[in-house]
Motif scaffolding. Structure first.
Motif, PDB file in Angstrom:
ATOM      1  N   GLN A 218       0.808  -1.215   0.000  1.00 10.21           N
ATOM      2  CA  GLN A 218       0.000   0.000   0.000  1.00 10.21           C
ATOM      3  C   GLN A 218       0.842   1.266   0.000  1.00 10.21           C
ATOM      4  O   GLN A 218       0.308   2.376  -0.001  1.00 10.21           O
ATOM      5  CB  GLN A 218      -0.925   0.011   1.223  1.00 10.21           C
TER       6      GLN A 218
ATOM      7  N   LEU B 185      -2.471  -4.934  -5.046  1.00 13.74           N
ATOM      8  CA  LEU B 185      -3.528  -4.508  -4.128  1.00 13.74           C
ATOM      9  C   LEU B 185      -4.659  -5.533  -4.073  1.00 13.74           C
ATOM     10  O   LEU B 185      -5.201  -5.826  -2.994  1.00 13.74           O
ATOM     11  CB  LEU B 185      -4.081  -3.144  -4.551  1.00 13.74           C
TER      12      LEU B 185
ATOM     13  N   TRP C  75     -12.153   1.110  -1.905  1.00 15.73           N
ATOM     14  CA  TRP C  75     -11.032   2.042  -1.838  1.00 15.73           C
ATOM     15  C   TRP C  75     -11.517   3.418  -2.274  1.00 15.73           C
ATOM     16  O   TRP C  75     -12.066   3.559  -3.383  1.00 15.73           O
ATOM     17  CB  TRP C  75      -9.894   1.633  -2.781  1.00 15.73           C
TER      18      TRP C  75
ATOM     19  N   VAL D 258      -1.802   5.771  -3.912  1.00 14.84           N
ATOM     20  CA  VAL D 258      -1.047   4.524  -3.975  1.00 14.84           C
ATOM     21  C   VAL D 258      -0.472   4.302  -5.370  1.00 14.84           C
ATOM     22  O   VAL D 258       0.647   3.808  -5.524  1.00 14.84           O
ATOM     23  CB  VAL D 258      -1.934   3.336  -3.556  1.00 14.84           C
TER      24      VAL D 258
END
Length: 204
Positions: free
Chosen positions: A13, A149, A161, A169
Motif C-alpha cells: 500500500q 492490491l 477504496w 497509492v
C-alpha cells in the motif's frame, strides 16, 4: 517459473513511482528472498532473465540498466500506517543500499537496505504472497500495482477504496483529474490486462 513474491501489506500500500522495468526487477529480487531470513545478502539478477520473464525483446534494454539502477538507488517508498496507540505514522524508506551493473557481465547486483527488513523479512502477519509469473508479464505499471492490491484482499469478495487513496497509492495524484480520464487511462487498462494475464479478475 514458480518463484513466490512475499511483501508486507504496508509495503504493497506504499506510494512509489517505478517504471514497469523497475517493478519487474524488484519483484525478481524479492522472489529470491526467504521471508524467514534475518538479514539481506547481495542478490543477483541476470539481464537476460529480466528480458525473458518480461516477454519482451532485448533491443536497447542493456543500455537502460544503468539508468534503472541509478533511479532505484535514489528512489523512496512512502509508507503511511498507524502505530499501536492509534497515531498515524509516515515513513520514507530508501529501498536499496547498493545496486551495481558491470557492462559485459550481464547481471545486476543489489542489496536491500536494513530499513526494508520489516517489509520483506521475518513476515508473520499482514503480508501478501503471489506468483512472480503472474505480475511480471503485465505491461502497465498501474496494472502491476493494482494486481498487488487485489492479491492483498483476495480473500474478500468486495473491497472499497476511496478514489483519492487509490490515486495516492498509484502515484497519479497529479494526473487524470476527471474520473472519466482516471477510468480510461488507469482502471480499464488494468482491469483488461489483469483478466487476460493473471490469476484473478475484478469489476468495479
Amino acid at each position: 517459473m514458480s518463484q513466490q513474491v512475499a511483501k508486507s501489506n504496508d509495503l504493497i500500500q506504499g506510494q512509489l513511482d517505478w517504471s514497469c522495468l523497475q517493478q519487474r526487477l524488484v519483484a525478481m529480487l524479492v522472489s529470491q528472498l526467504d521471508r524467514k531470513d534475518e538479514r539481506f545478502e547481495v542478490q543477483r539478477v541476470y539481464v537476460k532473465d529480466l528480458i525473458e520473464t518480461a516477454g519482451s525483446g532485448g533491443s536497447g534494454l542493456y543500455d537502460q540498466i544503468e539508468k534503472v539502477c541509478s533511479e532505484l538507488l535514489h528512489s523512496t517508498i512512502e509508507v503511511r500506517d498507524k502505530m499501536e496507540d492509534g497515531r498515524r505514522r509516515y515513513r520514507g524508506v530508501n529501498p536499496f543500499s547498493s545496486c551495481e551493473y558491470v557492462e559485459g557481465e550481464g547481471y545486476i547486483k543489489a542489496r536491500f537496505t536494513e530499513d526494508m527488513r520489516p517489509f520483506l523479512l521475518q513476515l508473520r502477519r499482514r503480508f501478501t504472497t503471489y506468483q512472480l509469473e503472474n505480475m511480471i508479464r503485465l505491461r502497465s505499471t498501474y496494472a502491476m500495482r493494482v494486481y498487488e492490491l487485489l492479491k492483498m484482499r483476495e480473500d474478500l469478495r468486495y473491497v472499497k477504496w476511496p478514489v483519492k487513496e487509490l490515486r495516492e497509492v498509484l502515484s497519479c495524484t497529479d494526473k487524470y483529474d476527471r474520473f472519466s480520464d482516471f477510468k480510461k487511462r488507469v482502471l480499464e487498462p488494468a482491469r483488461k490486462e489483469i483478466a487476460e494475464k493473471c490469476d484473478l479478475s475484478f469489476a468495479y
